[in-house]
Design an enzyme around this catalytic site. Structure first.
Site, PDB file in Angstrom:
ATOM      1  N   GLU A 120       0.829  -1.203   0.000  1.00 16.50           N
ATOM      2  CA  GLU A 120       0.000   0.000   0.000  1.00 16.50           C
ATOM      3  C   GLU A 120       0.870   1.262   0.000  1.00 16.50           C
ATOM      4  OE1 GLU A 120      -4.230  -0.617   1.023  1.00 16.50           O
ATOM      5  OE2 GLU A 120      -3.332  -0.958   2.999  1.00 16.50           O
ATOM      6  N   GLU A 140      -4.641  -8.804   2.974  1.00 20.12           N
ATOM      7  CA  GLU A 140      -5.664  -8.458   3.964  1.00 20.12           C
ATOM      8  C   GLU A 140      -6.878  -9.382   3.945  1.00 20.12           C
ATOM      9  OE1 GLU A 140      -3.121  -4.842   3.669  1.00 20.12           O
ATOM     10  OE2 GLU A 140      -3.877  -6.366   2.282  1.00 20.12           O
TER      11      GLU A 140
END
Length: 266
Positions: A120, A140
């Site tokens: 990210e 995730e």
């Protein structure tokens, strides 16, 4: 210089090098790291002698993402930094380049794991170099979590949507070679050479007119979601003033005189 026990800062000429420095945890994000990162971005923006930033990790890893022990309620290192987080509840998003874009070019030098929050943060950088054994991925969903660092918005704008959705929905790992093939990184180099290569790219950027470099970066991002017509108009508004700078005149003069230009941000 900025810096904390989990984020080191040093200068390489006109380049500010930020190193995620928690190798025993594969540089998993911590409060000291997040605070140090944000302070590093601010330092780069504020110091006109800094012309580029290189982001890398210590110990053969880039970043293994958020410290899951902290999310499980077992605490996170760096209690002394909680006041900074309370004073600015958005600080962690700024540190991860979700809510902050440095005006200087940011080059990522990736070795080893660059997963979850690491991938990210990577999406907030401008140029990306990876060692052959680097590993990428957004894990995730495998943990029942959401990649809330910006990936559901940014990733489909940076790589083809089919690849973005596969990465987001499967949570599988990606090799450096595959990451380069889908466009997540720009270069793959031998292991141990990512930082050296990134610094070489930074040196080339540093030799260019800083006002021009910053205007070009700003134009690329601010026009990304515009129509072509609006984008071209915005480009003119951003670009024409550069031609009136002393640096632009110096660039032309240095070319005519066959010497390196001396730019003064004027």
């Amino acid at each position: 210089m900025a810096g904390t026990e989990h984020l080191t800062v040093r200068r390489e000429g006109a380049t500010l090098v930020l190193t995620l420095d928690r190798p025993e945890a594969k540089n998993a994000l911590s409060l000291p790291m997040l605070v140090g990162l944000y302070d590093g971005w601010l330092e780069a923006d504020a110091d006109d002698s800094v012309r580029s930033v290189v982001l890398t990790g210590a110990g053969g890893a880039f970043c293994a993402g958020m410290d899951l022990k902290a999310l499980a309620g077992k605490g996170m290192a760096g209690e002394a930094y909680r006041d900074r987080m309370k004073a600015d509840p958005d600080l962690h998003w700024k540190a991860m380049l979700r809510h902050h874009r440095p005006r200087k070019p940011v080059i990522a030098a990736v070795e080893g794991p660059c997963v979850a929050g690491g991938t990210e943060i990577l999406q907030g950088t401008d140029i990306r170099v990876a060692g052959t054994s680097a590993l990428f991925g957004l894990f995730e969903v495998r943990r029942g979590l959401f990649p809330i660092g910006g990936s559901t918005v940014r990733l489909p704008r940076q790589i083809p949507r089919t690849h973005a959705l596969e990465m987001l929905l499967t949570g599988r790992p990606y090799s450096a070679e595959e990451a380069a093939r889908i466009g997540l990184v720009g270069r793959v180099v031998p292991d141990g050479k990512a930082l050296e290569t990134a610094l070489g790219i930074a040196e080339r950027i540093n030799a260019c007119g800083p006002l021009a470099v910053e205007a070009v970066k700003a134009s690329v991002y601010e026009t990304a979601d515009m129509t072509e017509e609006d984008g071209l108009a915005a480009e003119l508004a951003r670009g024409w003033p550069v031609f009136d700078t002393a640096d632009a005149k110096e660039g032309a003069r240095a070319f005519a005189e066959k010497r390196p230009p001396v730019y003064r941000r004027e």
